[in-house]
Each structure stands twice: as structure tokens, then as C-alpha cells.
Motif scaffolding. Structure first.
Motif, PDB file in Angstrom:
ATOM      1  N   THR A 115       0.820  -1.207   0.000  1.00 56.23           N
ATOM      2  CA  THR A 115       0.000   0.000   0.000  1.00 56.23           C
ATOM      3  C   THR A 115       0.854   1.258   0.000  1.00 56.23           C
ATOM      4  N   ALA A 116       0.211   2.361  -0.356  1.00 56.20           N
ATOM      5  CA  ALA A 116       0.804   3.692  -0.281  1.00 56.20           C
ATOM      6  C   ALA A 116      -0.320   4.638   0.101  1.00 56.20           C
ATOM      7  N   VAL A 117       0.021   5.871   0.430  1.00 51.45           N
ATOM      8  CA  VAL A 117      -0.986   6.869   0.756  1.00 51.45           C
ATOM      9  C   VAL A 117      -0.934   7.947  -0.321  1.00 51.45           C
ATOM     10  N   MET A 118      -2.076   8.186  -0.955  1.00 51.31           N
ATOM     11  CA  MET A 118      -2.166   9.160  -2.044  1.00 51.31           C
ATOM     12  C   MET A 118      -3.134  10.265  -1.649  1.00 51.31           C
ATOM     13  N   ARG A 143      -3.709   0.593  -3.162  1.00 56.17           N
ATOM     14  CA  ARG A 143      -2.948  -0.651  -3.315  1.00 56.17           C
ATOM     15  C   ARG A 143      -1.954  -0.484  -4.444  1.00 56.17           C
ATOM     16  N   LEU A 144      -0.686  -0.724  -4.154  1.00 56.00           N
ATOM     17  CA  LEU A 144       0.370  -0.652  -5.165  1.00 56.00           C
ATOM     18  C   LEU A 144       0.436  -1.972  -5.911  1.00 56.00           C
ATOM     19  N   ILE A 145       0.409  -1.919  -7.225  1.00 58.47           N
ATOM     20  CA  ILE A 145       0.544  -3.113  -8.051  1.00 58.47           C
ATOM     21  C   ILE A 145       2.009  -3.310  -8.429  1.00 58.47           C
ATOM     22  N   ASN A 146       2.620  -2.270  -8.971  1.00 58.15           N
ATOM     23  CA  ASN A 146       4.043  -2.330  -9.292  1.00 58.15           C
ATOM     24  C   ASN A 146       4.634  -0.936  -9.263  1.00 58.15           C
TER      25      ASN A 146
END
Length: 91
Positions: free
Chosen positions: A24-27, A37-40
Motif C-alpha cells: 500500500t501507499a498513501v495518495m 494498493r500498489l501493483i508495481n
């Protein structure tokens, strides 16, 4: 947004994509923070899952584990996924 009805027949990416170190990341999107959710991730961009529809070209601050805060620009939107390019490459 430009709809795409066919899959790409060739891969035109200039660099490899890697699974994200964190899932994950925060946007930040229009004044609110969202966990995505980070895919790549690559040095120049990322693909994330995000249920909202930003505009192509919209700039979004993105907090990524191990890389800190980066500014990303939306380059494509399709089926709840966003293609982002970073304004400065990750180190």
C-alpha cells in the motif's frame, strides 16, 4: 479519459516494473488522503488500484514506503487502476 477496448499487442515500457516493497501507499486526492494498493513500481512510475476517477494529467502526492513523498501524474485510468508517472525518478 480515452477508452481502450483492446489489449496492448507490444510492451513499450522503457524499464522494468517491480512488485512494490509494501502493498500500500498513501495518495492525496483533491484534499483527502487515501490508502491505495500498489501493483508495481519502477523508477519513473507506478500502477495503483484506486476507486476514484482523477483526470489524466492530474498531479497527486504519493507517500511510498522506502521512497518517501513523491509527486505523481496520472497518465492513464482503466478499470479502477491508475498509471502514474513520477515528476522525478525514484532513487
Amino acid at each position: 479519459m480515452i477508452p481502450r477496448s483492446e489489449k496492448r499487442s507490444i510492451d513499450e515500457r522503457g524499464e522494468a516494473r517491480y512488485p512494490a516493497a509494501s502493498s500500500t501507499a498513501v495518495m492525496q486526492f483533491r484534499g483527502r488522503k487515501h490508502v491505495v494498493r500498489l501493483i508495481n513500481v519502477s523508477q519513473s512510475g507506478a500502477m495503483v488500484i484506486f476507486p476514484h476517477l482523477p483526470n489524466i494529467g492530474e498531479r497527486l502526492p504519493l507517500q511510498i514506503l522506502d521512497h518517501g513523498l513523491v509527486t505523481a501524474q496520472v497518465v492513464w485510468v482503466k478499470d479502477g487502476r491508475l498509471g502514474l508517472t513520477f515528476t522525478a525518478p525514484l532513487e
